[in-house]
Design a protein around this motif. Structure first.
Motif, mmCIF file in Angstrom:
data_model
loop_
_atom_site.group_PDB
_atom_site.id
_atom_site.type_symbol
_atom_site.label_atom_id
_atom_site.label_comp_id
_atom_site.label_asym_id
_atom_site.label_seq_id
_atom_site.Cartn_x
_atom_site.Cartn_y
_atom_site.Cartn_z
ATOM 1 N N ALA A 1 129.984 73.952 6.036
ATOM 2 C CA ALA A 1 130.709 74.550 7.157
ATOM 3 C C ALA A 1 130.159 75.945 7.424
ATOM 4 C CB ALA A 1 132.204 74.611 6.848
ATOM 5 N N HIS A 2 129.465 76.122 8.547
ATOM 6 C CA HIS A 2 128.866 77.404 8.895
ATOM 7 C C HIS A 2 129.533 78.041 10.109
ATOM 8 C CE1 HIS A 2 125.735 76.843 5.959
ATOM 9 N NE2 HIS A 2 125.321 75.716 6.528
ATOM 10 N N GLY A 3 129.798 77.241 11.131
ATOM 11 C CA GLY A 3 130.298 77.785 12.382
ATOM 12 C C GLY A 3 131.803 77.955 12.404
ATOM 13 N N PRO A 4 132.328 78.454 13.507
ATOM 14 C CA PRO A 4 133.778 78.634 13.661
ATOM 15 C C PRO A 4 134.504 77.283 13.627
ATOM 16 C CG PRO A 4 132.555 79.866 15.326
ATOM 17 C CD PRO A 4 131.578 78.974 14.658
ATOM 18 N N ASP A 5 135.675 77.274 12.989
ATOM 19 C CA ASP A 5 136.561 76.108 12.917
ATOM 20 C C ASP A 5 135.923 74.925 12.188
ATOM 21 O OD1 ASP A 5 138.530 77.464 14.346
ATOM 22 O OD2 ASP A 5 137.708 76.816 16.273
ATOM 23 N N GLU A 6 134.862 75.144 11.437
ATOM 24 C CA GLU A 6 134.254 74.066 10.675
ATOM 25 C C GLU A 6 134.804 74.079 9.251
ATOM 26 O OE1 GLU A 6 129.938 73.499 12.904
ATOM 27 O OE2 GLU A 6 130.033 74.438 10.909
ATOM 28 N N ALA A 7 134.923 72.877 8.672
ATOM 29 C CA ALA A 7 135.498 72.751 7.333
ATOM 30 C C ALA A 7 134.920 71.521 6.661
ATOM 31 C CB ALA A 7 137.025 72.663 7.404
ATOM 32 N N VAL A 8 135.089 71.472 5.351
ATOM 33 C CA VAL A 8 134.771 70.282 4.562
ATOM 34 C C VAL A 8 136.058 69.815 3.901
ATOM 35 C CG1 VAL A 8 132.374 70.943 4.179
ATOM 36 C CG2 VAL A 8 134.110 71.672 2.552
ATOM 37 N N ALA A 9 136.126 68.523 3.625
ATOM 38 C CA ALA A 9 137.368 67.946 3.101
ATOM 39 C C ALA A 9 137.056 67.008 1.948
ATOM 40 C CB ALA A 9 138.117 67.198 4.202
ATOM 41 N N GLY A 10 138.048 66.805 1.082
ATOM 42 C CA GLY A 10 137.927 65.864 -0.018
ATOM 43 C C GLY A 10 138.241 64.447 0.423
ATOM 44 N N GLN A 11 137.846 63.487 -0.413
ATOM 45 C CA GLN A 11 138.069 62.089 -0.084
ATOM 46 C C GLN A 11 139.549 61.773 0.034
ATOM 47 O OE1 GLN A 11 135.522 59.613 0.376
ATOM 48 N NE2 GLN A 11 137.298 58.601 1.250
ATOM 49 N N GLY A 12 140.387 62.397 -0.803
ATOM 50 C CA GLY A 12 141.825 62.139 -0.724
ATOM 51 C C GLY A 12 142.406 62.524 0.617
ATOM 52 N N LEU A 13 141.938 63.638 1.190
ATOM 53 C CA LEU A 13 142.446 64.053 2.502
ATOM 54 C C LEU A 13 141.946 63.107 3.595
ATOM 55 C CD1 LEU A 13 143.139 67.406 3.958
ATOM 56 C CD2 LEU A 13 141.417 66.087 5.175
ATOM 57 N N LEU A 14 140.688 62.703 3.530
ATOM 58 C CA LEU A 14 140.170 61.773 4.531
ATOM 59 C C LEU A 14 140.935 60.465 4.512
ATOM 60 C CD1 LEU A 14 136.312 62.334 4.097
ATOM 61 C CD2 LEU A 14 137.850 63.410 5.739
ATOM 62 N N ASP A 15 141.266 59.980 3.305
ATOM 63 C CA ASP A 15 142.043 58.738 3.217
ATOM 64 C C ASP A 15 143.469 58.938 3.715
ATOM 65 O OD1 ASP A 15 139.811 57.544 2.139
ATOM 66 O OD2 ASP A 15 140.454 57.802 0.058
#
Length: 806
Positions: free
Chosen positions: A561-575
């Motif tokens: 995640a470099h730009g504004p409003d960018e994020a990374v998420a864990g597998q539990g959240l995606l599920d």
């Protein structure tokens, strides 16, 4: 009956080693299945028992002080309401150990979510500073009733009156605060309150949370926790250990059944004449079947009973979690049934596979049928015949005394069978100088051994398949060992780039941390609870690092995640949200909505993967007054986390909390011993199959012995034929096990990671050197085992050979 017992006794004396291996393998398999049952019971039943006895709440809502719990009691599906109880966050310390806690003011002992006292007594209204600690928090602090807890930064102290079990979420340093029940007077300035809901239908938990958030308002909700999260945390690594033991136990049981089936089939082929004689003297087909069946059932029963007895007597003395699990399991109601049912099922399975093979013995005719002179498919193939004449190397040798024959696979160029040189009248310079050529050809033992290993394809493929199964499971076990070891040796690759977590509100904390010579980087951050769309659960929203100094997430998919409003998420959240990398998600933090673009999937060992992470700058765009409340410390290579933590806690301001980052592999340390034990059991099963293969190869080679001697092969070369055949079969099984085992292990480990919320991408295969060493040891060991019986058979007398052929 007497003749049956005598034959069984004779068979036992002839195959004592194989019988011992069968008993030991069965004992190991049944023991692993019983330990898996114990771990499953230990993982589930204690928490379920506490939840039932405490009349636990299915939902706990952390709200602000203005929320009205009376409105929640009127909701459909709500059986009872606990609270509201005033809460305050604090830090307690005893004997140099600190912990973050939640002080919960309770005037009386709750009826819903009732703490179950294990030591001491409940809160005394006459003692305003007396508290009761949750049992896991008490173990972390090494606290007992009567101890005094300090509140760093304040002159207050608390006295431990009791310790109690609770079905709520357990204490985890740096992640989940511990629970402390205290009189309302001990919580003079509460920061919020907590409300518990006990539901009539636990399956409607998500709907009940949604209704509660709608009634109270999203801005009033700080955090939501459910009974499912608490149960998953309580089961934790014990369920994984049980799954591993159960999976390998069932796989080993299948391998043992196939090994027994192959052993009996090979023995029947080697004793067709004896079985015919037994039938000729009056044995019925049923009696012949019963002899084989009862003999192997006795082996299986002996191993199963020994495993059950040893597990019952000494299981609770195992070190660590395995011993605790067996001790708790022995006190559960279904313990006796499982102790009988698991060995019985294993014995019945082995009996079923034995019966299928023994049925063939019952079909042997009483008059032996002469064997064909050449077995079907036994002729040398064109490739084999070509290999026998293949010239590998020609070596010029000087001197008249050079011999062209006499070595295996070596002959002279002008030896027997070579065309005579043409007489040209001109003397050959090489001949005048006494130079001759030696030809090195493929040894016949190698070609004939390869042919013997794979000439009879159905039987050869069956032997390779039976030997492949235990080797495949060993490859999977080695992959599990390598993956666990990676969590300790390369934690930055599995979502653990930092070693310490520091919690403090002081603005000068970062400078203090970066001055430490063993700290490589200090990443500022915050972590807040956010409501997911639909308002059915809360997740962890983290802002770590800055755009100039980003946090080193371990990515399994997408990009950073470099730009504004960018994020990374864990597998539990995606599920949980049913989204993928590239989607936008909306969540609510208090009254503020937060919309983020998921650009990557990170490996998240914390909070069951229900974490979305972005930079601190991104969160400040939505809340400019946001300040760091925690720091993640990346240490320099070779630094001791405990030593650094102690130094920072001593030199830092009052209220500075330093915790080691929890490593999921710490709870899996018993799995190493489990993996070693399973590999030993699988090696026993493989050894049984290998002995069966060697015995069958030696017996089938007896009728070829005369022909091999007639064409000029020495006893050593004949021995080499059998050794080569066994080595080729083992080599094929090793290659097949590696080709199938590595993808299977990768899939199983990643599937377990995905189901736990950590996510796929954590599996690692053993090093090529280790795999090559294990494969070479298996092939060389098989060749060594085959050398002795094949050498003995190659030196048999002529009369014995003629008798075997007859």
């Amino acid at each position: 009956m007497r003749a049956t017992l005598r034959w069984a006794h004779s068979d036992l004396r002839t195959h004592r080693g194989e019988a011992l291996f069968l008993v030991l393998a069965t004992a190991g398999i049944v023991a692993s299945l019983l330990l898996a049952t114990a771990l499953f019971g230990y993982a589930t039943n204690p928490w379920q028992r506490v939840f039932a006895q405490a009349r636990g709440a299915h939902v706990w809502l952390h709200t602000d002080r203005a929320a009205d719990a009376g409105e929640l009691a009127a909701l459909d599906g709500v059986e009872a309401v606990a609270g509201p109880y005033p809460t305050a966050s604090a830090t307690v310390a005893v004997r140099g150990t600190r912990a973050s806690v939640e002080l919960r003011g309770t005037a009386e002992r709750p009826e819903v979510g009732r703490p179950l006292l294990t030591a001491g007594h409940w809160i005394d209204p006459a003692d305003p500073d007396g508290v009761v600690l949750e049992s896991r928090l008490a173990r972390a602090l090494l606290a007992q009733p009567g101890d005094t807890l300090a509140l760093p930064g304040t002159p207050r102290t608390l006295t431990v009156l009791g310790i109690a079990d609770s079905p709520e979420r357990r204490y985890r340093p740096g992640e989940q605060p511990g629970l402390v029940w205290a009189p309302p007077a001990a919580v003079p300035d509460p920061g919020g309150q907590v409300i518990g809901l006990r539901l009539t239908d636990p399956g409607e938990t998500d709907y009940a949370v949604q209704r509660a958030v709608t009634v109270l308002g999203a801005g009033a909700i700080g955090q939501v926790s459910t009974w499912e999260q608490a149960r998953a945390e309580a089961q934790g690594d014990n369920r994984l250990l049980g799954q591993v033991l159960g999976l390998f136990g069932l796989g080993a049981l299948l391998a043992a059944g196939l090994a027994v089936h192959g052993a009996i089939g090979t023995r029947i082929r080697g004793h067709l004449r004896d079985i015919s004689v037994l039938k000729a003297i009056g044995f019925t087909p049923g009696q012949v079947v019963r002899v084989f069946l009862l003999l192997h059932l006795a082996y299986a029963l002996l191993g199963a009973v020994a495993a059950a007895a040893l597990t019952q007597a000494f299981g609770s003395r195992f070190p660590g979690r395995l011993g605790d699990a067996v001790g708790v399991w022995q006190g559960l109601p279904g313990h006796t049934v499982a102790l009988v049912a698991v060995p019985a099922c294993a014995v019945l399975f082995i009996g079923a596979t034995t019966g299928l093979a023994a049925w063939r013995a019952g079909r042997v005719p009483p008059v032996p049928v002469p064997r064909p002179a050449a077995a079907r498919g036994g002729g040398l193939s064109g490739a084999a015949r070509g290999a026998l004449g293949l010239r590998v190397l020609r070596v010029p040798v000087r001197g008249r005394g050079a011999r062209g024959a006499g070595g295996s696979g070596v002959r002279g160029a002008d030896g027997p069978g070579a065309p005579a040189p043409a007489k040209t009248g001109v003397p050959d310079p090489g001949e005048a100088a006494g130079v001759r050529e030696l030809e090195v050809r493929v040894p016949p033992a190698l070609v004939l051994g390869w042919h013997k290993a794979f000439a009879r394809r159905p039987r050869s493929l069956a032997a390779v398949a039976r030997l492949t199964l235990p080797l495949l499971l060993i490859v999977v076990a080695m992959s599990a060992w390598t993956t666990i070891d990676r969590f300790h040796t390369r934690p930055e690759q599995v979502g653990l780039p930092t070693a310490l977590t520091v919690r403090a509100d002081d603005r000068g904390t970062r400078a203090l941390l970066e001055r430490d010579p063993r700290v490589a980087a200090a990443y500022p951050g915050v972590e807040v609870a956010a409501l997911v769309p639909g308002q059915t659960a809360t997740i962890a929203l983290r802002g770590l690092g800055t755009r100039e100094e980003p946090y080193p997430y371990a990515l399994a998919e997408g990009r950073r995640a470099h730009g504004p409003d960018e994020a990374v998420a864990g597998q539990g959240l995606l599920d949980l949200l049913d989204v993928q990398v590239g989607d936008w998600v909306r969540m609510t933090v208090g009254d503020r909505p937060q919309i983020l673009h998921i650009v990557g999937r990170s490996i998240e060992p914390e909070n069951a993967g229900r974490v979305v992470s972005t930079s601190l700058d991104t969160l400040r765009e939505n809340d400019p007054g946001l300040t760091p409340t925690l720091y993640q410390l990346r240490l320099r290579p070779g630094a001791d986390p405990e030593e650094v933590a102690a130094r920072l806690a001593a030199s830092g301001p009052e209220g500075l909390e330093v915790h080691a980052v929890a490593n999921p592999a710490d709870g899996l340390s018993p799995l190493r011993g489990v993996v070693l034990g399973l590999i030993a059991v699988l090696a026993l099963v493989g050894l049984i199959e290998l002995l069966t293969t060697i015995g069958g190869t030696v017996r089938e080679g007896e009728r070829d012995l005369l022909a091999l001697k007639a064409i000029g092969l020495s006893p050593r070369q004949i021995t080499g034929v059998t050794v080569t055949a066994t080595g080729c079969t083992t080599l094929a099984a090793v290659l097949l096990a590696a080709a199938l085992g590595l993808p299977l292990a990768h899939w199983l480990i990643d599937a377990q990671g995905a189901s736990s919320g950590i996510g796929a991408g954590i599996a690692r295969a053993p090093s090529p050197g280790l795999l090559a060493a294990v494969g070479a040891a298996a092939v060389l060991g098989a060749a060594a085992l085959a050398a002795v019986p094949s050498a003995r058979a190659a030196r048999r007398r002529l009369a014995d050979t003629l008798s075997a052929v007859a």
